[in-house]
Design an enzyme around this catalytic site. Sequence first.
Site, PDB file in Angstrom:
ATOM      1  CG  ASP A  31      -1.687  -1.255   1.474  1.00 43.30           C
ATOM      2  OD1 ASP A  31      -2.075  -1.873   0.478  1.00 43.30           O
ATOM      3  OD2 ASP A  31      -1.890  -1.627   2.643  1.00 43.30           O
ATOM      4  CD  GLU A 244      -8.934  -2.918  -0.782  1.00 46.75           C
ATOM      5  OE1 GLU A 244      -9.390  -3.010   0.375  1.00 46.75           O
ATOM      6  OE2 GLU A 244      -8.207  -3.808  -1.279  1.00 46.75           O
TER       7      GLU A 244
END
Length: 345
Positions: A31, A244
């Site tokens: 991420d 997301e």
Amino acid sequence: MPEDSIEHINFKELNKNAISQPLVKHIYTADPSAHVFAGKIYIYPSHDIDAGDAFDDLGSHFAMEDYHVISMDHIGAEPVDHGLALHVKDVKWADKQMWAPDAAEKDGKYYLFFPAKGHDGIFRIGVATSHSPSGPFVAEPEAIKGSFSIDPAVFQDQDGSYYMYFGGIWGGQLQRWRTGAFNGEHPESPTAHIPNDNEPALCPKIAKLSADLLQFAESPKDVVILNEQGKPLLAGDIDKRFFEAAWVHKYKGKYYFSYSTGDTHFICYAISDSPYGPFTYQGRILEPVVGWTSHHSICEVDDKWYLFYHDSSLSEGVTHLRNIKVTEITYDQNGQIQTLKPYKD
Ligand code: FUB
């Protein structure tokens, strides 16, 4: 890339054909939110660990406890791990699952924004501050008031406004907030409370930040993504709808909202003239990587644009043990981003 296809992968071959290699190998990272602060690249990733939690569709196996900041003098330079930047035990309101963070700078102070589950099992978003971009960061005692769900991405506009984009469905709990209050019914189900296929997809959220960057300055609003016909994407548009990993960057005066489609594993993007949207779907930036999740950021470094992303190549396909990577992206004359295949055929 779905789990069941991993056993057929020859990882030696795959790594040889990958368009980029892991940036760090001594820890697992994911991420990556990248920024240039004071002329240097700083990456704010999740720090993946194997905490022994079994795989489930709520993401319980993503049991991360802390953050490390990685910096690079320039693209291609040796990445530096600055060590522990923030640990969950030092965040009063948080219990577990330190998921995808982001960072911002204002007036020489650095802000780390991060999601975590509180002691009530509900994801909220917190902020921690430091005088150095690499931390260590000191967390505020409470989560941001009115925050919920996961994956904060903070975008600084040219007029000095800062906006947080956030949200994630399934384990990220966005679908549990459809009425404005948390719906805890069917706690084990990742898909309970998700709209039907023919209903509008759940929207990521945007909220302008307060001048001190510690709170929302307004109630979160929907970030609507329209299809080519100008209609909101439907929940059944699983190859295109938001799941997301929100990110926003500005290119030639337009706002680019990019995100992961989650269970279909694409990084897609949509364009708008306003930070609030609506954004119109444009296409894919990245085809599926090895590993279930796909998450990215986009950052300009020395007049070139880069996609920071992750895959699970270092762990040979373990979903929750990922590694961050970087590769250049290019735009055509109409501002369209060329789709990348993470591994050459
Ligand atoms: O790293 C944990 C979660 O996986 C992130 O918050 C999601 O975006 C996905 O990458």
